[in-house]
Scaffold this motif. Structure first.
Motif, PDB file in Angstrom:
ATOM      1  N   GLN A  95       1.216  -1.155  -0.233  1.00 58.62           N
ATOM      2  CA  GLN A  95      -0.212  -0.282   0.171  1.00 58.62           C
ATOM      3  C   GLN A  95       1.127   1.467   0.089  1.00 58.62           C
ATOM      4  O   GLN A  95       0.352   2.595   0.454  1.00 58.62           O
TER       5      GLN A  95
ATOM      6  N   GLN B 277       2.223   4.365  -1.830  1.00 60.25           N
ATOM      7  CA  GLN B 277       2.663   5.723  -2.546  1.00 60.25           C
ATOM      8  C   GLN B 277       3.550   6.479  -2.632  1.00 60.25           C
ATOM      9  O   GLN B 277       4.019   7.012  -1.630  1.00 60.25           O
TER      10      GLN B 277
ATOM     11  N   ASN C 267       6.358  12.786  -1.799  1.00 57.82           N
ATOM     12  CA  ASN C 267       5.320  12.307  -0.705  1.00 57.82           C
ATOM     13  C   ASN C 267       5.325  10.918  -1.259  1.00 57.82           C
ATOM     14  O   ASN C 267       5.404  10.180  -2.035  1.00 57.82           O
TER      15      ASN C 267
ATOM     16  N   ARG D 212       3.081   8.067   1.211  1.00 59.67           N
ATOM     17  CA  ARG D 212       2.215   7.585   2.185  1.00 59.67           C
ATOM     18  C   ARG D 212       1.780   6.372   2.284  1.00 59.67           C
ATOM     19  O   ARG D 212       1.776   5.075   0.978  1.00 59.67           O
ATOM     20  N   LEU D 213       1.689   5.550   3.348  1.00 62.69           N
ATOM     21  CA  LEU D 213       1.992   5.033   3.724  1.00 62.69           C
ATOM     22  C   LEU D 213       0.829   4.020   4.413  1.00 62.69           C
ATOM     23  O   LEU D 213       0.065   4.467   5.150  1.00 62.69           O
ATOM     24  N   GLY D 214       0.221   2.667   3.874  1.00 62.51           N
ATOM     25  CA  GLY D 214      -0.992   2.149   4.587  1.00 62.51           C
ATOM     26  C   GLY D 214      -0.663   1.332   5.890  1.00 62.51           C
ATOM     27  O   GLY D 214       0.633   0.641   5.674  1.00 62.51           O
TER      28      GLY D 214
END
Length: 70
Positions: free
Chosen positions: A40, A42, A51, A53-55
């Motif tokens: 996950q 991005q 930037n 983004r981590l899930g």
């Protein structure tokens, strides 16, 4: 994230010639936190800013604690 840069410069005159060559590379590696799901992730580069983004992994609970300040 990685980048490579190469350049070549040449100057000539009647009795001489000079050539310069240059090469540089750069690589940056990030380690994911324990609770991050690698599927996950991005990443987006915009105006020179990266930037990421981590899930979270399913069922992962972040350990929290309260620290009293006196």
């Amino acid at each position: 994230m990685s980048s490579e840069k190469q350049y070549e410069k040449e100057e000539k005159d009647k009795n001489w010639m000079r050539r310069e060559f240059g090469y540089a590379s750069f690589q940056r590696v990030f380690q994911l936190p324990q609770g991050a799901d690698p599927e996950q992730v991005q990443a987006k580069m915009e105006n020179g800013v990266l930037n990421i983004r981590l899930g979270k992994k399913a069922g992962y609970e972040k350990l929290t604690r309260v620290i009293e300040v006196k």
